[in-house]
Design a protein around this motif. Structure first.
Motif, PDB file in Angstrom:
ATOM      1  N   ILE A 143      33.521  10.251  57.342  1.00 27.29           N
ATOM      2  CA  ILE A 143      33.639  11.631  56.899  1.00 27.29           C
ATOM      3  C   ILE A 143      32.332  12.021  56.202  1.00 27.29           C
ATOM      4  CG2 ILE A 143      34.853  13.247  55.374  1.00 27.29           C
ATOM      5  CD1 ILE A 143      36.685  12.345  57.589  1.00 27.29           C
ATOM      6  N   VAL A 144      31.649  13.053  56.727  1.00 24.86           N
ATOM      7  CA  VAL A 144      30.393  13.489  56.120  1.00 24.86           C
ATOM      8  C   VAL A 144      30.515  14.856  55.444  1.00 24.86           C
ATOM      9  CG1 VAL A 144      28.893  12.095  57.589  1.00 24.86           C
ATOM     10  CG2 VAL A 144      29.524  14.397  58.315  1.00 24.86           C
ATOM     11  N   GLU A 145      31.575  15.594  55.790  1.00 28.01           N
ATOM     12  CA  GLU A 145      31.776  16.885  55.134  1.00 28.01           C
ATOM     13  C   GLU A 145      33.245  17.273  55.200  1.00 28.01           C
ATOM     14  OE1 GLU A 145      29.856  21.375  55.048  1.00 28.01           O
ATOM     15  OE2 GLU A 145      29.030  19.877  56.403  1.00 28.01           O
ATOM     16  N   ILE A 146      33.754  17.813  54.079  1.00 33.19           N
ATOM     17  CA  ILE A 146      35.118  18.335  54.007  1.00 33.19           C
ATOM     18  C   ILE A 146      34.975  19.850  53.966  1.00 33.19           C
ATOM     19  CG2 ILE A 146      37.262  18.403  52.698  1.00 33.19           C
ATOM     20  CD1 ILE A 146      36.490  15.593  51.618  1.00 33.19           C
ATOM     21  N   LEU A 147      35.518  20.533  54.977  1.00 25.63           N
ATOM     22  CA  LEU A 147      35.277  21.957  55.152  1.00 25.63           C
ATOM     23  C   LEU A 147      36.389  22.846  54.599  1.00 25.63           C
ATOM     24  CD1 LEU A 147      33.983  21.664  58.825  1.00 25.63           C
ATOM     25  CD2 LEU A 147      32.607  21.889  56.752  1.00 25.63           C
ATOM     26  N   ALA A 148      37.499  22.260  54.150  1.00 28.12           N
ATOM     27  CA  ALA A 148      38.613  23.052  53.633  1.00 28.12           C
ATOM     28  C   ALA A 148      38.908  22.671  52.187  1.00 28.12           C
ATOM     29  CB  ALA A 148      39.855  22.842  54.496  1.00 28.12           C
ATOM     30  N   GLU A 149      39.357  23.635  51.414  1.00 30.30           N
ATOM     31  CA  GLU A 149      39.737  23.421  50.021  1.00 30.30           C
ATOM     32  C   GLU A 149      41.224  23.103  49.948  1.00 30.30           C
ATOM     33  OE1 GLU A 149      37.721  23.762  47.218  1.00 30.30           O
ATOM     34  OE2 GLU A 149      35.993  24.016  48.545  1.00 30.30           O
ATOM     35  N   ASN A 150      41.613  22.306  48.967  1.00 30.76           N
ATOM     36  CA  ASN A 150      43.021  21.982  48.765  1.00 30.76           C
ATOM     37  C   ASN A 150      43.799  23.275  48.488  1.00 30.76           C
ATOM     38  OD1 ASN A 150      45.004  19.962  48.739  1.00 30.76           O
ATOM     39  ND2 ASN A 150      45.033  19.947  46.509  1.00 30.76           N
ATOM     40  N   GLY A 151      44.895  23.482  49.225  1.00 30.09           N
ATOM     41  CA  GLY A 151      45.716  24.673  49.053  1.00 30.09           C
ATOM     42  C   GLY A 151      45.241  25.875  49.853  1.00 30.09           C
ATOM     43  N   GLN A 152      44.173  25.729  50.614  1.00 29.34           N
ATOM     44  CA  GLN A 152      43.605  26.829  51.406  1.00 29.34           C
ATOM     45  C   GLN A 152      44.425  27.063  52.665  1.00 29.34           C
ATOM     46  OE1 GLN A 152      39.521  26.120  52.547  1.00 29.34           O
ATOM     47  NE2 GLN A 152      39.577  27.628  54.184  1.00 29.34           N
ATOM     48  N   LEU A 153      44.593  28.325  53.044  1.00 25.82           N
ATOM     49  CA  LEU A 153      45.225  28.674  54.305  1.00 25.82           C
ATOM     50  C   LEU A 153      44.223  28.407  55.423  1.00 25.82           C
ATOM     51  CD1 LEU A 153      47.649  29.894  55.794  1.00 25.82           C
ATOM     52  CD2 LEU A 153      46.552  32.109  55.562  1.00 25.82           C
ATOM     53  N   VAL A 154      44.634  27.656  56.443  1.00 26.09           N
ATOM     54  CA  VAL A 154      43.748  27.345  57.566  1.00 26.09           C
ATOM     55  C   VAL A 154      44.341  27.910  58.854  1.00 26.09           C
ATOM     56  CG1 VAL A 154      42.727  25.297  56.513  1.00 26.09           C
ATOM     57  CG2 VAL A 154      44.788  25.042  57.872  1.00 26.09           C
ATOM     58  N   GLU A 155      43.478  28.211  59.781  1.00 22.62           N
ATOM     59  CA  GLU A 155      43.851  28.781  61.070  1.00 22.62           C
ATOM     60  C   GLU A 155      43.902  27.700  62.141  1.00 22.62           C
ATOM     61  OE1 GLU A 155      44.641  31.997  61.595  1.00 22.62           O
ATOM     62  OE2 GLU A 155      44.312  32.425  59.474  1.00 22.62           O
ATOM     63  N   TYR A 156      44.545  28.007  63.244  1.00 25.89           N
ATOM     64  CA  TYR A 156      44.556  27.111  64.392  1.00 25.89           C
ATOM     65  C   TYR A 156      43.123  26.923  64.879  1.00 25.89           C
ATOM     66  CZ  TYR A 156      45.032  25.500  69.175  1.00 25.89           C
ATOM     67  OH  TYR A 156      44.905  24.790  70.332  1.00 25.89           O
ATOM     68  N   GLY A 157      42.708  25.666  65.068  1.00 22.10           N
ATOM     69  CA  GLY A 157      41.376  25.366  65.579  1.00 22.10           C
ATOM     70  C   GLY A 157      40.276  25.399  64.530  1.00 22.10           C
ATOM     71  N   GLN A 158      40.606  25.723  63.272  1.00 25.72           N
ATOM     72  CA  GLN A 158      39.596  25.777  62.229  1.00 25.72           C
ATOM     73  C   GLN A 158      39.126  24.369  61.884  1.00 25.72           C
ATOM     74  OE1 GLN A 158      40.718  27.977  58.711  1.00 25.72           O
ATOM     75  NE2 GLN A 158      39.283  26.866  57.421  1.00 25.72           N
ATOM     76  N   PRO A 159      37.819  24.134  61.828  1.00 27.89           N
ATOM     77  CA  PRO A 159      37.318  22.810  61.452  1.00 27.89           C
ATOM     78  C   PRO A 159      37.702  22.465  60.015  1.00 27.89           C
ATOM     79  CG  PRO A 159      35.586  24.131  62.460  1.00 27.89           C
ATOM     80  CD  PRO A 159      36.731  25.047  62.203  1.00 27.89           C
ATOM     81  N   LEU A 160      38.228  21.240  59.819  1.00 26.57           N
ATOM     82  CA  LEU A 160      38.634  20.775  58.494  1.00 26.57           C
ATOM     83  C   LEU A 160      37.662  19.725  57.961  1.00 26.57           C
ATOM     84  CD1 LEU A 160      42.457  20.327  59.213  1.00 26.57           C
ATOM     85  CD2 LEU A 160      41.300  22.318  58.216  1.00 26.57           C
ATOM     86  N   PHE A 161      37.164  18.868  58.861  1.00 24.52           N
ATOM     87  CA  PHE A 161      36.281  17.772  58.479  1.00 24.52           C
ATOM     88  C   PHE A 161      35.183  17.626  59.541  1.00 24.52           C
ATOM     89  CE2 PHE A 161      40.466  16.715  56.863  1.00 24.52           C
ATOM     90  CZ  PHE A 161      40.215  16.313  55.561  1.00 24.52           C
ATOM     91  N   LEU A 162      34.025  17.131  59.109  1.00 27.92           N
ATOM     92  CA  LEU A 162      32.986  16.715  60.046  1.00 27.92           C
ATOM     93  C   LEU A 162      32.861  15.195  59.940  1.00 27.92           C
ATOM     94  CD1 LEU A 162      30.170  19.380  59.552  1.00 27.92           C
ATOM     95  CD2 LEU A 162      31.832  19.229  61.392  1.00 27.92           C
ATOM     96  N   VAL A 163      32.852  14.536  61.075  1.00 31.99           N
ATOM     97  CA  VAL A 163      32.822  13.076  61.138  1.00 31.99           C
ATOM     98  C   VAL A 163      31.589  12.641  61.919  1.00 31.99           C
ATOM     99  CG1 VAL A 163      34.045  11.010  61.924  1.00 31.99           C
ATOM    100  CG2 VAL A 163      35.346  12.982  61.105  1.00 31.99           C
ATOM    101  N   LYS A 164      30.872  11.698  61.335  1.00 28.78           N
ATOM    102  CA  LYS A 164      29.740  11.069  62.035  1.00 28.78           C
ATOM    103  C   LYS A 164      30.326   9.927  62.850  1.00 28.78           C
ATOM    104  CE  LYS A 164      25.363   8.729  61.234  1.00 28.78           C
ATOM    105  NZ  LYS A 164      24.484   8.163  60.195  1.00 28.78           N
TER     106      LYS A 164
END
Length: 166
Positions: A143-164
């Motif tokens: 895991i190199v980046e976490i793109l969502a905040e805890n408790g955040q509303l996310v959409e279908y297909g929205q990136p949540l994490f970036l993985v190397k």
């Protein structure tokens, strides 16, 4: 005939299962649901995201230059980051819901920056309609980046994490 809510529930159940294709027929109506391979989703997601900022940046710069304004230098930086992101795999939300990094406030997050993940590693929970859905990495790497905040509303297909990938 199925109601929209019933169809949504079927989609979620199939998404969480190992079923690749589902057909339902009733009273002359036919519903066919197919899953695509996760690898295809991830391999195509990064280039599409990299192209979008470049296409949008050009009209903004052209409009500012025609108005006699200097184009901001910040436009160049996302393009450089996008090139770097092409090698990263995105873990996306399979549904609309609320993102949770941990199973409860008292426990630690499933993953942090630098965490190693495997295909079956649970990385977060997305809560939709009072159902808590564990989201698995479906890739192997770090895991190199976490793109969502805890408790955040996310959409279908929205990136949540970036993985190397490894």
């Amino acid at each position: 005939m199925l109601k929209i809510q019933e169809i949504r529930e079927l989609i979620k159940l199939i998404d969480q299962s190992s079923i690749d294709e589902f057909t339902y027929e009733n009273e002359g109506a036919k519903l066919l649901l197919k899953k695509s391979a996760p690898e295809a989703v991830y391999s195509h997601a990064a280039p599409a995201a990299a192209e979008a900022p470049v296409q949008q940046a050009a009209p903004v710069q052209a409009a500012q230059q025609s108005a006699g304004q200097e184009a901001p230098k910040a436009e160049e930086k996302p393009a450089a980051e996008s090139v770097q992101d092409e090698n990263l795999v995105k873990i996306t939300s399979p549904m609309v819901g609320t993102f949770y990094a941990a199973s409860s406030p008292e426990t630690g997050n499933y993953v942090e920056l630098g965490s190693k993940v495997k295909n079956d590693t649970v990385v977060c929970i997305v809560e939709a309609m009072k159902l808590f859905n564990e989201i698995e990495a479906e890739t192997k790497g770090e895991i190199v980046e976490i793109l969502a905040e805890n408790g955040q509303l996310v959409e279908y297909g929205q990136p949540l994490f970036l993985v190397k990938p490894e």
